[in-house]
Write a protein that holds these residues in place. Structure first.
Motif, short mmCIF file in Angstrom:
data_model
loop_
_atom_site.label_atom_id
_atom_site.label_comp_id
_atom_site.label_asym_id
_atom_site.label_seq_id
_atom_site.Cartn_x
_atom_site.Cartn_y
_atom_site.Cartn_z
N HIS A 19 75.64 50.81 -1.04
CA HIS A 19 76.83 51.09 -0.23
C HIS A 19 78.06 50.71 -1.04
CE1 HIS A 19 74.49 51.50 3.56
NE2 HIS A 19 73.65 50.71 2.91
N MET A 20 78.96 51.68 -1.20
CA MET A 20 80.19 51.44 -1.97
C MET A 20 81.37 51.73 -1.05
SD MET A 20 78.86 51.60 -5.53
CE MET A 20 80.21 52.19 -6.39
N LYS A 21 82.24 50.76 -0.90
CA LYS A 21 83.39 50.90 -0.02
C LYS A 21 84.59 50.21 -0.65
CE LYS A 21 84.76 49.87 4.71
NZ LYS A 21 84.34 49.23 5.97
N VAL A 22 85.72 50.90 -0.63
CA VAL A 22 86.95 50.32 -1.18
C VAL A 22 87.28 49.04 -0.42
CG1 VAL A 22 89.44 50.68 -1.40
CG2 VAL A 22 87.86 52.54 -1.97
N GLY A 23 87.66 48.01 -1.18
CA GLY A 23 88.02 46.73 -0.57
C GLY A 23 86.88 45.75 -0.49
N ARG A 24 85.70 46.17 -0.92
CA ARG A 24 84.52 45.30 -0.92
C ARG A 24 83.74 45.49 -2.21
NH1 ARG A 24 82.39 44.05 4.66
NH2 ARG A 24 84.19 44.50 5.97
N PRO A 25 82.97 44.50 -2.61
CA PRO A 25 82.08 44.72 -3.76
C PRO A 25 80.93 45.63 -3.33
CG PRO A 25 81.87 42.46 -2.94
CD PRO A 25 82.94 43.12 -2.13
N PRO A 26 80.24 46.24 -4.28
CA PRO A 26 79.08 47.06 -3.91
C PRO A 26 78.07 46.23 -3.12
CG PRO A 26 79.59 47.30 -6.25
CD PRO A 26 80.44 46.19 -5.73
N ALA A 27 77.43 46.89 -2.17
CA ALA A 27 76.40 46.23 -1.36
C ALA A 27 75.12 47.06 -1.45
CB ALA A 27 76.86 46.10 0.08
N VAL A 28 74.00 46.41 -1.20
CA VAL A 28 72.70 47.08 -1.27
C VAL A 28 71.86 46.73 -0.05
CG1 VAL A 28 72.67 47.19 -3.79
CG2 VAL A 28 71.71 45.19 -2.64
N ARG A 29 70.95 47.64 0.28
CA ARG A 29 69.98 47.36 1.34
C ARG A 29 68.69 46.95 0.65
NH1 ARG A 29 69.89 48.40 6.62
NH2 ARG A 29 71.64 49.84 6.42
#
Length: 126
Positions: A19-29
């Motif tokens: 999951h990539m979203k502006v304002g946050r570091p990349p996240a993963v499930r």
């Protein structure tokens, strides 16, 4: 920030989604839980647009600009393929990527019962 580095790290960890979203570091499930991907900074608006543009097929860029969403595939040879949904939400770009591993896992890797292996190996009777 390079998107291939993020994707390689995610695949090494065995995640199912990125999951990539502006304002946050990349996240993963990972195992059903969403976690921050260690070692990467917060994604800026410029980085988000640059990363999406770098992997999006040229044939979809006009559609993405109009519809603010596009689905496509991306691959890193020797690593994995990814099913990608890029979107604009609240004026910011985001992407969710599903990992499609290279190759077909064997029965042992899938933790299937022995009876499945026996069925798969038995001759076909008509």
């Amino acid at each position: 920030m390079e998107i291939d580095a993020i994707l390689r790290k995610a695949v090494e960890l065995g995640v199912s989604d990125i999951h990539m979203k502006v304002g946050r570091p990349p996240a993963v499930r990972l195992h059903g839980d969403i976690e921050t991907l260690e070692g990467f900074d917060v994604i800026t608006a410029e980085e988000g647009m640059r990363m999406a543009a770098s992997i999006m097929p040229n044939s979809l860029k006009a559609e993405f600009k109009e519809k603010k969403e596009a689905d496509f595939a991306y691959g890193i040879k020797g690593v994995a393929r990814f099913r990608v949904n890029a979107f604009i939400q609240r004026g910011m770009i985001g992407m969710v990527m599903r990992v499609i591993p290279e190759g077909v896992p064997d029965i042992e890797e899938l933790n299937l019962p022995d009876v499945i292996k026996e069925l798969a190996e038995s001759p076909l009777v008509l």
